[in-house]
Design a protein around this motif. Structure first.
Motif, PDB file in Angstrom:
ATOM      1  N   THR A   1       0.826  -1.124   0.117  1.00 47.29           N
ATOM      2  CA  THR A   1      -0.001  -0.077   0.020  1.00 47.29           C
ATOM      3  C   THR A   1       0.815   1.263   0.025  1.00 47.29           C
ATOM      4  OG1 THR A   1      -0.113  -0.033   2.317  1.00 47.29           O
ATOM      5  CG2 THR A   1      -1.893  -1.155   1.375  1.00 47.29           C
ATOM      6  N   THR A   2       2.115   1.178  -0.249  1.00 49.72           N
ATOM      7  CA  THR A   2       2.925   2.458  -0.042  1.00 49.72           C
ATOM      8  C   THR A   2       3.196   3.146  -1.260  1.00 49.72           C
ATOM      9  OG1 THR A   2       4.208   1.447   1.981  1.00 49.72           O
ATOM     10  CG2 THR A   2       5.227   3.150   0.461  1.00 49.72           C
ATOM     11  N   ALA A   3       2.953   4.266  -1.458  1.00 52.56           N
ATOM     12  CA  ALA A   3       3.466   4.975  -2.472  1.00 52.56           C
ATOM     13  C   ALA A   3       3.880   6.605  -2.089  1.00 52.56           C
ATOM     14  CB  ALA A   3       2.321   5.164  -3.740  1.00 52.56           C
ATOM     15  N   TRP A   4       5.102   6.484  -2.041  1.00 54.94           N
ATOM     16  CA  TRP A   4       5.717   7.804  -1.494  1.00 54.94           C
ATOM     17  C   TRP A   4       5.877   9.016  -2.466  1.00 54.94           C
ATOM     18  CZ3 TRP A   4       5.365   7.447   3.434  1.00 54.94           C
ATOM     19  CH2 TRP A   4       5.558   6.211   4.107  1.00 54.94           C
ATOM     20  N   LEU A   5       5.518  10.194  -2.083  1.00 50.66           N
ATOM     21  CA  LEU A   5       5.824  11.357  -2.914  1.00 50.66           C
ATOM     22  C   LEU A   5       6.758  12.155  -1.979  1.00 50.66           C
ATOM     23  CD1 LEU A   5       3.259  10.341  -4.530  1.00 50.66           C
ATOM     24  CD2 LEU A   5       3.067  12.842  -5.210  1.00 50.66           C
ATOM     25  N   ASP A   6       8.103  12.048  -2.166  1.00 54.70           N
ATOM     26  CA  ASP A   6       8.872  12.697  -1.214  1.00 54.70           C
ATOM     27  C   ASP A   6       9.167  14.234  -1.085  1.00 54.70           C
ATOM     28  OD1 ASP A   6      10.039  10.245  -0.334  1.00 54.70           O
ATOM     29  OD2 ASP A   6      11.402   9.990  -1.998  1.00 54.70           O
ATOM     30  N   ARG A   7       8.218  14.769  -1.773  1.00 55.47           N
ATOM     31  CA  ARG A   7       8.284  16.158  -1.533  1.00 55.47           C
ATOM     32  C   ARG A   7       7.551  16.758  -0.171  1.00 55.47           C
ATOM     33  NH1 ARG A   7       7.317  20.858  -6.371  1.00 55.47           N
ATOM     34  NH2 ARG A   7       6.913  22.646  -4.861  1.00 55.47           N
ATOM     35  N   HIS A   8       6.560  15.690  -0.026  1.00 59.27           N
ATOM     36  CA  HIS A   8       5.773  16.108   1.329  1.00 59.27           C
ATOM     37  C   HIS A   8       6.811  16.239   2.487  1.00 59.27           C
ATOM     38  CE1 HIS A   8       2.429  15.577   4.333  1.00 59.27           C
ATOM     39  NE2 HIS A   8       3.198  14.554   4.848  1.00 59.27           N
ATOM     40  N   PHE A   9       7.922  15.333   2.670  1.00 57.75           N
ATOM     41  CA  PHE A   9       8.658  15.226   3.698  1.00 57.75           C
ATOM     42  C   PHE A   9       9.702  16.550   3.797  1.00 57.75           C
ATOM     43  CE2 PHE A   9       7.304  11.200   2.891  1.00 57.75           C
ATOM     44  CZ  PHE A   9       6.546  10.729   3.736  1.00 57.75           C
ATOM     45  N   GLY A  10       9.913  17.019   2.393  1.00 57.78           N
ATOM     46  CA  GLY A  10      10.717  18.149   2.390  1.00 57.78           C
ATOM     47  C   GLY A  10      12.143  17.735   1.867  1.00 57.78           C
ATOM     48  N   MET A  11      12.516  17.368   0.635  1.00 58.80           N
ATOM     49  CA  MET A  11      13.928  16.934   0.430  1.00 58.80           C
ATOM     50  C   MET A  11      14.993  18.042   0.598  1.00 58.80           C
ATOM     51  SD  MET A  11      12.869  14.500  -2.849  1.00 58.80           S
ATOM     52  CE  MET A  11      14.581  13.621  -2.733  1.00 58.80           C
ATOM     53  N   GLY A  12      14.622  19.332   0.494  1.00 59.47           N
ATOM     54  CA  GLY A  12      15.288  20.429   0.975  1.00 59.47           C
ATOM     55  C   GLY A  12      15.571  20.408   2.642  1.00 59.47           C
ATOM     56  N   LEU A  13      14.509  20.130   3.190  1.00 65.56           N
ATOM     57  CA  LEU A  13      14.641  20.261   4.554  1.00 65.56           C
ATOM     58  C   LEU A  13      15.682  18.920   4.990  1.00 65.56           C
ATOM     59  CD1 LEU A  13      13.559  21.891   7.141  1.00 65.56           C
ATOM     60  CD2 LEU A  13      11.940  20.090   7.297  1.00 65.56           C
ATOM     61  N   ALA A  14      15.586  17.955   4.303  1.00 65.58           N
ATOM     62  CA  ALA A  14      16.268  16.668   4.529  1.00 65.58           C
ATOM     63  C   ALA A  14      17.732  16.595   4.020  1.00 65.58           C
ATOM     64  CB  ALA A  14      15.595  15.581   3.962  1.00 65.58           C
ATOM     65  N   VAL A  15      18.047  17.814   3.354  1.00 67.27           N
ATOM     66  CA  VAL A  15      19.601  17.987   2.870  1.00 67.27           C
ATOM     67  C   VAL A  15      20.537  17.915   4.024  1.00 67.27           C
ATOM     68  CG1 VAL A  15      21.229  19.556   1.904  1.00 67.27           C
ATOM     69  CG2 VAL A  15      19.301  19.002   0.770  1.00 67.27           C
ATOM     70  N   ARG A  16      21.592  17.066   3.809  1.00 64.75           N
ATOM     71  CA  ARG A  16      22.416  16.985   4.781  1.00 64.75           C
ATOM     72  C   ARG A  16      24.027  17.608   4.662  1.00 64.75           C
ATOM     73  NH1 ARG A  16      18.567  16.487   7.189  1.00 64.75           N
ATOM     74  NH2 ARG A  16      17.771  14.601   8.377  1.00 64.75           N
ATOM     75  N   ASP A  17      24.895  17.855   5.448  1.00 59.71           N
ATOM     76  CA  ASP A  17      26.007  18.374   5.193  1.00 59.71           C
ATOM     77  C   ASP A  17      27.050  17.292   4.447  1.00 59.71           C
ATOM     78  OD1 ASP A  17      25.777  21.016   6.069  1.00 59.71           O
ATOM     79  OD2 ASP A  17      27.141  20.582   7.706  1.00 59.71           O
ATOM     80  N   MET A  18      27.883  17.812   3.710  1.00 57.79           N
ATOM     81  CA  MET A  18      28.815  16.776   2.896  1.00 57.79           C
ATOM     82  C   MET A  18      30.055  16.154   3.779  1.00 57.79           C
ATOM     83  SD  MET A  18      27.352  16.570  -0.113  1.00 57.79           S
ATOM     84  CE  MET A  18      26.357  17.726  -1.323  1.00 57.79           C
TER      85      MET A  18
END
Length: 851
Positions: free
Chosen positions: A427-444
């Motif tokens: 039943t899983t179909a993710w749309l990752d924009r919902h979670f904030g892909m920019g918010l989830a950026v990490r330091d290199m």
């Protein structure tokens, strides 16, 4: 003093320094002599290094070099110039697409909280579901016409902010979008609803984003003490809300079809490194709709293929002995789970105790950066960087040799649709924009995510809990691709030569992970934007991280790959959508289809020939696609052709319309599943390889942060962009997809690999220039044949010293720091303990049960 040559600093050797005065005036020294001297010095360096390495390898018990391979005294070499970028010269004083700063966000927050706004706002850190909360504050990008006017020398466009507020305290709870501006905040600042960019302006509260831990604690009430006892008996693991609990929570999505409900399958996983690979055979279906947690309920329990209508029914079966247990019971609690960590295993490889080669710019970096405006230039390319909460890094006003090629290049959405024989995966179909892909950026990770010489740039994002500033969110670096852009072997003058292949990369990495009411895996998306000297751009998306693992048992066959005793990787598709606003020689562009097809033709010159008059060959046909409805496209069969954006009114010197072609790169896929209710209308873009529409200010994106939970009534319905409008000689946008059909295998444990989980597309000149522009590069060589066979070939390297050598600057010691987090007052927040650090770093991607 350094010798200035070819716009970079070459430091002389100590031996040459004493002779520098006389050698400067000696114009009669031949190139060949200088080259022989350079080869002698290089040969001596290689000889000395080889002897030293041999001594190292013949010394027993050495696991790594313990002596310096060379020194200034041994080689006579000076230190290289520091790998620091020179200052860029942005076309404008400010970046019109720049993110809001911490002071700007703080000022907007306080303005919104003022009593005269009558918003009755609560702070996100302490808010409950029935409160009004500012969920997002970010830049609202200016209209294209205003930005272009500014780039042409006009006035800078006013800055506005996009505001999202959760109105949980309203009589009918809802989510609303607003525009606040102009900025900075003053007496002229106003606020209005933002409705023109959405197809559905009434955003149900049930599709809201996650604000704080309060919502999670109300969910954990479904883990009752009696259920905890049963789980410990069945799985040998605990869920008592204690520090040493051995189970953590996760869930599946979407949570709603049209916003009228909010439900999810609640799953448990072992609280060990890589829990996403360690599920147990237990699921609960929970209803968490509305703002009153007392009304929430668990409606189903699934254990070992047995379905129970409530937790109580499951417990009755457990107590009366009718429950059919998983074979082996809790025996897997003694299983060795160290395989799910990233610790090194196996026998060390030959010579792997030595550090591998690294890229060094001996003469200094060749790209320029303006940190204040986040503007980059390299080899005739120029671009501004932007950044947002939903999708992270985006590029603006990409120019080449002073001409705009692209106005905007930005990721839009990323889907991941799963398959499996269990309640969560199926039943899983993710749309990752919902979670904030920019918010989830990490330091290199310096030296690992990016080369040691990379230049890092910061990114600022806002959430309901505050502002996050990551100092190394973006890295920029140049590399030798290791292959020439062009080359040819020949004997006539000007035939034989090669142009070195260099490439500039701009990169971010986003970690989209699991939480209850959030992602069920930790996917690491690596966004690469690569620029080549021939005018080609490559947009590449790579993935790594932990799979969304399922519980393996024989009935899962066909839905993925078994990777351990009780773990599997589930079959799924990743499709990522990009917006490419090309401006080819202006704003008036058309969509050109170029197809090569087989033809059968008779040639009169083949009369009486043994081959016969008939020939079978290819022939190219071209057509301009005229309407949006015809522009929902898949790549030609066998890739016998391509699509391109051309300007029919602007030609090169040979009378051919100037354009840029769109070519498939790695894994040019579209979504496999069509018709699923979980992606009914909220990701229609994923059905195609690419699509082209007329650019409109009220169609800025193919998706929205709420689309995941509204497949039946999406806030942005991509298909509504396509209404039969004419697309010839207009301002066009290309929506391009990349992705991969992920069929997991044992080698995906513990993490997937970027070598396989990779996809891309290329934008390359199509008659845009009159000839190959890479030939203007001085990093090239032209050979001339000798007058007599066996003699050395002559060559011209355009006086670029490819053999120039110096001692590189030692990379700084490895260091990784947590981001700076600011509260609503703009004050830097200090985490209280390691658990707080974990929560900030993972943004609640792995949730420990707190009862």
């Amino acid at each position: 003093m350094p010798i200035h040559s070819q716009d970079y600093h070459l430091l002389p050797t100590k031996n040459d320094e004493a002779k520098s005065k006389s050698s400067r005036g000696d114009d009669n020294v031949s190139k060949a002599l200088r080259r022989r001297r350079g080869r002698f010095r290089l040969g001596f360096l290689i000889f000395f290094t080889t002897i030293t390495l041999c001594a190292l390898f013949l010394t027993p018990g050495k696991s790594s070099p313990s002596v310096t391979l060379y020194s200034d005294e041994d080689t006579g070499l000076e230190r290289c110039v520091a790998p620091l970028p020179t200052a860029a010269k942005p076309p404008t004083r400010t970046n019109p697409w720049a993110s809001l700063t911490v002071p700007e966000i703080t000022a907007i927050q306080k303005w919104l909280e003022a009593p005269e706004r009558e918003l009755n706002l609560s702070r996100g850190s302490t808010a409950i579901l029935s409160d009004n909360v500012v969920y997002l504050i970010e830049i609202y990008y200016p209209a294209k016409s205003d930005a272009l006017e500014y780039l042409a020398g006009g006035s800078a466009p006013d800055r506005y902010s996009h505001i999202v507020i959760h109105h949980g305290g309203s009589e009918v709870p809802t989510i609303k979008n607003y525009i606040v501006g102009p900025l900075p905040i003053d007496e002229q600042t106003t606020m209005r609803p933002l409705t023109e960019i959405y197809h559905e302006n009434d955003i149900p509260y049930n599709v809201r984003g996650f604000v704080n831990m309060g919502e999670l604690r109300d969910v954990f009430k479904f883990i009752s003490p009696d259920l905890s006892d049963a789980l410990e008996d069945l799985f040998g693991a605990t869920t008592r809300g204690e520090d040493n609990d051995t189970l953590v929570a996760s869930a599946g999505g979407p949570f709603s079809f049209d916003g009228s409900t909010r439900k999810t399958w609640f799953s448990l996983r072992r609280n060990l490194p890589g829990p996403w690979l360690l599920p147990v055979n237990f699921w609960q279906y929970i209803d968490v709709a509305g703002t009153d947690p007392s009304l929430w309920k668990a409606s189903k329990v699934v254990y070992n293929h047995q379905i129970f209508e409530s937790t109580e029914e499951f417990l009755r079966s457990y107590r009366n002995g009718t429950l059919v247990r998983v074979p082996g019971g809790s025996s897997d609690s003694t299983e060795d789970f160290s395989w799910s960590t990233r610790k090194r295993v196996g026998t060390p490889r030959d010579l792997d105790h030595l550090p591998g080669p690294r890229s060094v710019s001996f003469a200094g970096l060749r790209f320029r950066v303006d940190r204040a405006t986040q503007y980059i230039s390299w080899m005739g390319w120029g671009m501004y960087l932007g950044f947002d909460r939903d999708m992270g890094l985006n590029l603006w006003d990409i120019t080449l040799k002073g001409e705009r090629i692209i106005y905007q290049l930005a990721p839009q959405e990323a889907i991941a649709q799963y398959a499996g024989n269990d309640p969560l995966q199926s039943t899983t179909a993710w749309l990752d924009r919902h979670f904030g892909m920019g918010l989830a950026v990490r330091d290199m990770l310096p030296g690992y995510d990016c080369p040691h010489e990379a230049v890092y740039l910061p990114a600022t994002t806002h959430s309901a809990l505050g502002v996050i500033v990551r100092e190394k969110a973006i890295c920029v670096f140049e590399q030798d691709t290791g292959r020439p852009v062009t080359r040819h072997t020949g004997y006539l003058e000007g035939e034989f030569g090669a142009v070195k292949g260099y490439m500039l990369t701009v990169r971010t990495i986003s970690v989209v992970g699991n939480s209850i009411l959030a992602r069920n895996a930790v996917e690491e998306y690596q966004f690469d934007y690569m620029f080549h000297i021939d005018g080609t751009m490559e947009v590449r998306l790579s993935a790594s991280g932990y799979l969304q693992g399922g519980y393996w048992e024989p009935l899962q066959e066909g839905y993925g790959g078994r990777i351990r005793e009780h773990s599997m990787g589930n079959l799924h598709d990743h499709v990522i959508n990009y917006k490419v606003d090309l401006d080819i020689a202006g704003l008036e562009n058309s969509l050109l289809e170029t197809i090569a097809a087989q033809e059968i033709v008779e040639h009169p010159w083949l009369e009486d020939d043994e081959w016969g008059r008939t020939a079978i060959q290819q022939k190219v046909t071209k057509r301009i696609i005229e309407t949006e409805d015809q522009a929902l496209l898949k790549y030609p069969t066998n890739f016998q052709g391509h699509y391109s954006i051309v300007n029919q009114n602007k030609t090169n010197a040979w009378g051919v319309p100037r354009g840029y072609a769109i070519h498939a790169g790695y894994n040019p896929i579209h979504n496999t599943i069509v018709g699923s209710r979980r992606l009914l209308n909220n990701a229609n873009w994923a059905r195609y390889n690419l699509a082209v529409s007329v650019r409109k200010e009220n169609e800025p994106s193919s998706s929205s942060m709420w689309n995941m939970n509204l497949p039946g009534k999406p806030t942005v319905d991509f298909h509504k962009f396509f209404d039969g409008e004419n697309i010839t000689q207009d301002d066009l946008v290309v929506w391009v997809n990349v992705g991969t059909h992920h069929m997991p295998q044992a080698e995906d444990s513990p993490n997937t690999k970027t070598t396989v989980a990779m996809s891309s597309f290329l934008l390359t000149p199509l008659n845009y220039f009159d000839s190959d522009i890479s030939l203007d590069s001085s990093n090239a060589i032209l050979l001339s044949a000798p007058s007599k066979p066996g003699e050395p070939w002559g060559f011209d390297d355009y006086d670029v010293k490819q053999d120039f050598t110096c001692i590189p600057k030692t990379p700084p010691p490895f260091e990784y720091l947590d981001p700076n987090v600011y509260d609503e007052e703009g004050r830097l927040k200090e985490p209280e303990n390691v658990e707080d650090l974990r929560k900030m770093a993972e943004m609640y991607h792995r949730i420990k049960i707190e009862l």
